[in-house]
Write an enzyme that holds these catalytic residues in place. Structure first.
Site: not given
Ligand code: NDP
Length: 307
Positions: A138, A141-142
């Site tokens: 992701c 997300c990261d």
């Protein structure tokens, strides 16, 4: 074999942000929901580290901790959270007949599907070992943790292209590993920070405690080289966890449950779907939680209309 048949108003299948949010709303509405967690209690967030984009956690929170908080909040209002896997559903008539762990039978007036989706992985050992230590499925997300760094992303679909573009906004350089000589994605990648390595596959993600590089191979020439990167993103698609609903609940060709626009209603009255099981577009904890809330409200209204 357990012959007891339990009758309930709301069954929630799956324990990610969508399922727990549905549980919080349904239990506060007095519907005494029962949740079966599935094989990965807490869902995809339990295999991530820091979550910094979920509102309400100004310092960020570890994914497993966040799901623990969700569970406690749902249980506080009376959700019966059970560790078990729904293995069969007969959605042909109401109440719906549900089988858990192949032995227990339940009759549910409504069902909320929040079984999520699983990221597809390359299946190499180093990818698993370094998961959460620079390997991620992701980028939304990261990616932020690797701002200003060099990173790699695998995949040539729309997700990989979108994620490569957003990584290019924050990272120094993005290597995009595409296994063929063309993209599956409809869009064209034009960004000086993105270098596409056509016909390349990953031999190994390098690093002991965290990602320090990736060994890649040109599939035409066989030539191997090491890329110096600090993060390795995998964006080769997701698989919704919806196999048990096949031939019962309408889904698209990739297995995502179809819901009526603006609601969580499926083609079967009384069955609602939320979270990543019905969303291949946004796939965020907060959007999953939002649709979980919708599913509980839809179930409550459905039950009221049946009285
Ligand atoms: P896709 O299945 O569309 O693409 C997967 C990509 O990963 C392909 O390039 C595929 O290569 C590659 N791949 C698969 N397995 C491997 C492997 N083992 N090693 C290396 N590469 C691999 O998945 P997406 O997640 O990109 O998209 C899913 C759906 O969601 C699509 O319909 C897409 O259009 C849609 N979507 C739409 C968006 C939008 O409209 N804004 C945004 C994101 C997704 P190959 O082509 O060789 O099979």
């Amino acid at each position: 074999m357990d012959k007891e048949i339990e009758k309930i108003k709301v069954l929630i299948i799956g324990s990610g942000p969508a399922g727990y949010t549905a549980a919080i709303y349904a239990s506060r509405a007095g519907l005494s929901p029962i949740m079966y967690t599935g094989v990965q209690p807490g869902g995809q967030l339990t295999i991530t580290n820091d979550v910094e984009n979920y509102p309400g956690y100004p310092e960020g929170v570890m994914g497993p901790q966040m799901m623990e908080d969700f569970r406690k909040q749902a249980e506080r209002f009376g959700t019966d959270v059970r560790y078990g896997v729904v293995t069969d559903i007969d959605a042909g008539q109401r109440p719906f007949k549900i089988t858990v762990d192949e032995v227990k039978t339940l009759l549910a007036d409504t069902v909320i599907i929040s079984t999520g989706a699983s990221a597809k992985w390359l299946g190499i050992e180093s990818e698993t070992r370094l998961n959460g230590k620079g390997v991620s499925a992701c980028a939304v997300c990261d990616g932020f943790f690797f701002r200003g760094k060099d990173v790699a992303i695998v995949g040539g679909g729309d997700t990989a292209c979108e994620e490569a573009s957003s990584l290019a906004n924050i990272c120094n350089k993005v290597y995009m590993l595409v296994r063929r000589d063309e993209l599956r994605a409809s869009q064209i990648m034009k960004n000086p920070k993105i270098e596409i390595l056509w016909n390349h596959e990953t031999v190994e993600v390098l690093g002991d405690e965290e990602v320090s590089g990736a060994k890649v191979r040109d599939r035409i020439t066989g030539e191997e080289k090491d890329l110096s990167v600090e993060a390795f993103f995998v964006a080769i698609g997701h698989q919704p966890n919806t196999a048990i609903f096949e031939n019962q609940i309408d889904m698209d060709e990739n297995g995502y449950i179809l819901t009526q626009p603006g609601s969580t209603k499926t083609n079967v009255p009384g069955v609602f779907a939320c979270g990543d099981a019905q969303d291949h577009e946004y796939r965020q904890a907060v959007t999953a939680a939002g649709t979980g809330c919708m599913a509980a409200l839809d179930a409550e209204r459905f039950l009221t209309s049946q009285e």
